[in-house]
Write a protein that holds these residues in place. Structure first.
Motif, PDB file in Angstrom:
ATOM      1  N   ILE A  14       0.868  -1.177   0.000  1.00 50.47           N
ATOM      2  CA  ILE A  14       0.000   0.000   0.000  1.00 50.47           C
ATOM      3  C   ILE A  14       0.904   1.225   0.000  1.00 50.47           C
ATOM      4  CG2 ILE A  14      -1.914   1.153   1.125  1.00 50.47           C
ATOM      5  CD1 ILE A  14      -2.467  -1.747   0.169  1.00 50.47           C
ATOM      6  N   GLY A  15       0.975   1.887  -1.146  1.00 44.23           N
ATOM      7  CA  GLY A  15       1.937   2.956  -1.365  1.00 44.23           C
ATOM      8  C   GLY A  15       3.141   2.395  -2.096  1.00 44.23           C
ATOM      9  N   PHE A  16       3.561   3.096  -3.144  1.00 46.67           N
ATOM     10  CA  PHE A  16       4.644   2.537  -3.964  1.00 46.67           C
ATOM     11  C   PHE A  16       5.666   3.618  -4.280  1.00 46.67           C
ATOM     12  CE2 PHE A  16       6.498   0.286  -7.667  1.00 46.67           C
ATOM     13  CZ  PHE A  16       6.743  -0.919  -7.042  1.00 46.67           C
ATOM     14  N   SER A  38      12.724  -7.741  -1.230  1.00 41.83           N
ATOM     15  CA  SER A  38      12.670  -8.584  -0.032  1.00 41.83           C
ATOM     16  C   SER A  38      11.521  -9.579  -0.118  1.00 41.83           C
ATOM     17  CB  SER A  38      12.529  -7.721   1.224  1.00 41.83           C
ATOM     18  OG  SER A  38      13.663  -6.892   1.390  1.00 41.83           O
ATOM     19  N   ILE A  39      10.380  -9.140  -0.619  1.00 38.97           N
ATOM     20  CA  ILE A  39       9.249 -10.047  -0.812  1.00 38.97           C
ATOM     21  C   ILE A  39       9.589 -11.111  -1.854  1.00 38.97           C
ATOM     22  CG2 ILE A  39       6.884 -10.182  -1.710  1.00 38.97           C
ATOM     23  CD1 ILE A  39       6.453  -7.373  -0.444  1.00 38.97           C
ATOM     24  N   ALA A  40      10.206 -10.681  -2.954  1.00 35.96           N
ATOM     25  CA  ALA A  40      10.548 -11.618  -4.026  1.00 35.96           C
ATOM     26  C   ALA A  40      11.523 -12.689  -3.551  1.00 35.96           C
ATOM     27  CB  ALA A  40      11.141 -10.855  -5.204  1.00 35.96           C
ATOM     28  N   ALA A  41      12.383 -12.348  -2.613  1.00 35.53           N
ATOM     29  CA  ALA A  41      13.414 -13.279  -2.148  1.00 35.53           C
ATOM     30  C   ALA A  41      12.927 -14.198  -1.030  1.00 35.53           C
ATOM     31  CB  ALA A  41      14.641 -12.510  -1.677  1.00 35.53           C
ATOM     32  N   ASP A  42      11.742 -13.930  -0.477  1.00 34.53           N
ATOM     33  CA  ASP A  42      11.246 -14.701   0.659  1.00 34.53           C
ATOM     34  C   ASP A  42      10.174 -15.681   0.192  1.00 34.53           C
ATOM     35  OD1 ASP A  42       9.928 -15.592   3.028  1.00 34.53           O
ATOM     36  OD2 ASP A  42      10.701 -13.843   4.096  1.00 34.53           O
ATOM     37  N   PRO A  43      10.403 -16.978   0.321  1.00 34.38           N
ATOM     38  CA  PRO A  43       9.424 -17.959  -0.170  1.00 34.38           C
ATOM     39  C   PRO A  43       8.108 -17.955   0.592  1.00 34.38           C
ATOM     40  CG  PRO A  43      11.169 -19.048   1.085  1.00 34.38           C
ATOM     41  CD  PRO A  43      11.593 -17.628   0.911  1.00 34.38           C
ATOM     42  N   HIS A  44       8.055 -17.281   1.726  1.00 31.66           N
ATOM     43  CA  HIS A  44       6.805 -17.215   2.484  1.00 31.66           C
ATOM     44  C   HIS A  44       5.801 -16.246   1.864  1.00 31.66           C
ATOM     45  CE1 HIS A  44       9.736 -18.566   5.615  1.00 31.66           C
ATOM     46  NE2 HIS A  44       8.752 -19.385   5.899  1.00 31.66           N
ATOM     47  N   PHE A  45       6.268 -15.354   0.968  1.00 37.07           N
ATOM     48  CA  PHE A  45       5.412 -14.284   0.457  1.00 37.07           C
ATOM     49  C   PHE A  45       5.273 -14.320  -1.061  1.00 37.07           C
ATOM     50  CE2 PHE A  45       6.980 -12.692   4.517  1.00 37.07           C
ATOM     51  CZ  PHE A  45       5.838 -12.163   5.086  1.00 37.07           C
ATOM     52  N   GLU A  46       4.139 -13.797  -1.505  1.00 36.07           N
ATOM     53  CA  GLU A  46       3.906 -13.531  -2.926  1.00 36.07           C
ATOM     54  C   GLU A  46       3.286 -12.141  -3.040  1.00 36.07           C
ATOM     55  OE1 GLU A  46       1.246 -15.059  -6.749  1.00 36.07           O
ATOM     56  OE2 GLU A  46       0.999 -16.012  -4.784  1.00 36.07           O
ATOM     57  N   LEU A  47       3.926 -11.268  -3.802  1.00 41.85           N
ATOM     58  CA  LEU A  47       3.366  -9.934  -4.037  1.00 41.85           C
ATOM     59  C   LEU A  47       2.269 -10.048  -5.081  1.00 41.85           C
ATOM     60  CD1 LEU A  47       3.455  -6.882  -3.507  1.00 41.85           C
ATOM     61  CD2 LEU A  47       5.179  -6.708  -5.327  1.00 41.85           C
ATOM     62  N   VAL A  48       1.037  -9.719  -4.677  1.00 46.09           N
ATOM     63  CA  VAL A  48      -0.098  -9.923  -5.579  1.00 46.09           C
ATOM     64  C   VAL A  48      -0.769  -8.627  -6.010  1.00 46.09           C
ATOM     65  CG1 VAL A  48      -0.557 -12.247  -4.733  1.00 46.09           C
ATOM     66  CG2 VAL A  48      -1.685 -10.289  -3.627  1.00 46.09           C
ATOM     67  N   ALA A  49      -0.448  -7.501  -5.358  1.00 46.12           N
ATOM     68  CA  ALA A  49      -1.083  -6.235  -5.732  1.00 46.12           C
ATOM     69  C   ALA A  49      -0.312  -5.066  -5.138  1.00 46.12           C
ATOM     70  CB  ALA A  49      -2.542  -6.190  -5.266  1.00 46.12           C
ATOM     71  N   VAL A  50      -0.555  -3.905  -5.727  1.00 47.70           N
ATOM     72  CA  VAL A  50       0.045  -2.649  -5.287  1.00 47.70           C
ATOM     73  C   VAL A  50      -1.023  -1.578  -5.348  1.00 47.70           C
ATOM     74  CG1 VAL A  50       1.647  -0.811  -6.006  1.00 47.70           C
ATOM     75  CG2 VAL A  50       2.422  -3.185  -5.947  1.00 47.70           C
ATOM     76  N   THR A  51      -0.996  -0.634  -4.413  1.00 51.95           N
ATOM     77  CA  THR A  51      -1.800   0.572  -4.578  1.00 51.95           C
ATOM     78  C   THR A  51      -0.854   1.744  -4.755  1.00 51.95           C
ATOM     79  OG1 THR A  51      -1.992   1.294  -2.265  1.00 51.95           O
ATOM     80  CG2 THR A  51      -3.526  -0.400  -3.018  1.00 51.95           C
ATOM     81  N   SER A  52      -1.196   2.617  -5.679  1.00 47.80           N
ATOM     82  CA  SER A  52      -0.339   3.762  -5.982  1.00 47.80           C
ATOM     83  C   SER A  52      -1.164   4.845  -6.640  1.00 47.80           C
ATOM     84  CB  SER A  52       0.797   3.329  -6.914  1.00 47.80           C
ATOM     85  OG  SER A  52       1.507   4.439  -7.395  1.00 47.80           O
ATOM     86  N   ARG A  53      -1.049   6.046  -6.145  1.00 41.11           N
ATOM     87  CA  ARG A  53      -1.770   7.162  -6.761  1.00 41.11           C
ATOM     88  C   ARG A  53      -1.222   7.497  -8.143  1.00 41.11           C
ATOM     89  NH1 ARG A  53      -1.775  11.636  -2.083  1.00 41.11           N
ATOM     90  NH2 ARG A  53       0.376  10.876  -1.946  1.00 41.11           N
ATOM     91  N   SER A  54       0.059   7.193  -8.363  1.00 39.54           N
ATOM     92  CA  SER A  54       0.679   7.488  -9.659  1.00 39.54           C
ATOM     93  C   SER A  54       0.414   6.416 -10.694  1.00 39.54           C
ATOM     94  CB  SER A  54       2.190   7.643  -9.486  1.00 39.54           C
ATOM     95  OG  SER A  54       2.786   6.389  -9.161  1.00 39.54           O
ATOM     96  N   GLY A  55      -0.044   5.246 -10.252  1.00 39.26           N
ATOM     97  CA  GLY A  55      -0.253   4.134 -11.164  1.00 39.26           C
ATOM     98  C   GLY A  55       0.977   3.275 -11.364  1.00 39.26           C
ATOM     99  N   GLU A  56       2.097   3.655 -10.748  1.00 33.98           N
ATOM    100  CA  GLU A  56       3.319   2.863 -10.876  1.00 33.98           C
ATOM    101  C   GLU A  56       3.191   1.590 -10.065  1.00 33.98           C
ATOM    102  OE1 GLU A  56       8.162   3.301 -10.173  1.00 33.98           O
ATOM    103  OE2 GLU A  56       6.796   4.942  -9.640  1.00 33.98           O
TER     104      GLU A  56
END
Length: 311
Positions: free
Chosen positions: A8-10, A21-39
């Motif tokens: 939340i916030g990018f 850090s998320i990409a390197a940790d097998p416990h997590f999967e990044l599934v979404a982002v919120t960003s006012r800029s759209g990035e």
């Protein structure tokens, strides 16, 4: 279990630290982002805010990491907890003590993990320094945190607004280390703040704590190499120095071996533990020290701050 997490916030910290850090940790999967800029991160859907994310992905999110400026974190975190999500808060966790206390109560009522992460507490020297100081009496504490705001927060106007913390944004990193390693609680006795004439938050601050010789100096006007050190002397004449934001440790002038810096991977390892156990971990002490300093502060107006000449 893989923890499906959304950022939340990018801004810079999310891109540079949270995503890898998320990409390197097998416990997590990044599934979404919120960003006012759209990035967003590569291949990850982006939404305008948490409400839009939850509406578009019902039942597909387990946790959020909130990386917005601190003044809006409370409302976002409250909504996330109420939606049944585990919550990781960037530092400082909220803009006020009342807000973080409310989130702690909400997390307990919802049965959801809440973690107020202090990345500097995961610096490689912190555990070793805490062990060295355990059971000792500290005679002298000197915190020096000086850097150039134009280098580290270029163009970030929110830091100068109420709730933006000013020089306490980096200074609270030092305080988070100090509270993690010292064998006693830091009590603020006096604070001197310097505020630019055109800004709402301090550009420099000097704090005095209870104790024989305990102080901290924060300054955002520093030029050249950053100075981020914590020096401690005990009544047994042991001298401990943490340098480079906790990346180096010297004991009586001799370099102490430390592991490579991996603050954010360590944060996510801890968050995975908390989610698995259904527990919360919220350290309020660094925020409490800043709040106490603001309550006691003498304020001096200094020259206006502008980002560039001629502004």
């Amino acid at each position: 279990m893989t923890i499906r997490i959304a950022l939340i916030g990018f801004g810079k910290i999310a891109r540079d630290q949270h995503v890898p850090s998320i990409a390197a940790d097998p416990h997590f999967e990044l599934v979404a982002v919120t960003s006012r800029s759209g990035e967003t991160a590569d291949g990850v859907p982006c939404f305008a805010d948490l409400g839009a994310l939850l509406a578009a992905m019902p039942g597909q999110i387990d946790a959020v990491a909130i990386c917005t400026p601190p003044d809006v974190r409370h409302a976002i975190a409250a909504d996330a907890l109420d939606a049944g999500l585990a919550v990781l808060l960037e530092k400082p966790p909220t803009a006020t003590l009342g807000e973080i206390e409310d989130l702690v109560q909400r997390a307990a009522a919802c049965g959801q993990p809440l973690h107020a992460s202090w990345h500097s507490q995961h610096a490689p020297t912190v555990r070793a320094a805490a062990a060295l100081l355990r059971g000792t009496v500290v005679r002298r504490l000197r915190i020096t945190w000086r850097e150039d705001v134009r280098k580290w927060h270029s163009g970030q106007e929110w830091i100068w607004e109420p709730g933006g913390f000013g020089v306490f944004d980096p200074g609270i990193n030092a305080l988070s280390i100090a509270t993690a390693i010292l064998p006693e609680r830091l009590i603020v006795r006096a604070a001197d703040l310097q505020l630019p004439g055109n800004r709402q938050t301090p550009i420099a601050a000097d704090l005095t704590f209870a104790g024989e010789d305990f102080s901290a100096a924060f300054d955002w006007r520093h030029q050249g190499d950053e100075e981020r050190t914590i020096e401690i002397e005990t009544t047994t004449n042991r001298h401990i120095k943490l340098g480079d934001s906790g990346a180096s440790l010297f004991v009586d002038g001799i370099a102490h071996p430390v592991e490579p810096r991996a603050e954010y991977p360590s944060i996510y390892a801890r968050f995975a533990e908390l989610v698995a156990a259904g527990q919360s971990d919220v350290d309020v002490e660094p925020l409490r020290i800043v709040a106490d300093a603001l309550l006691l502060a003498r304020r001096t107006m200094v020259e206006p701050f502008v980002w560039t000449a001629g502004e």
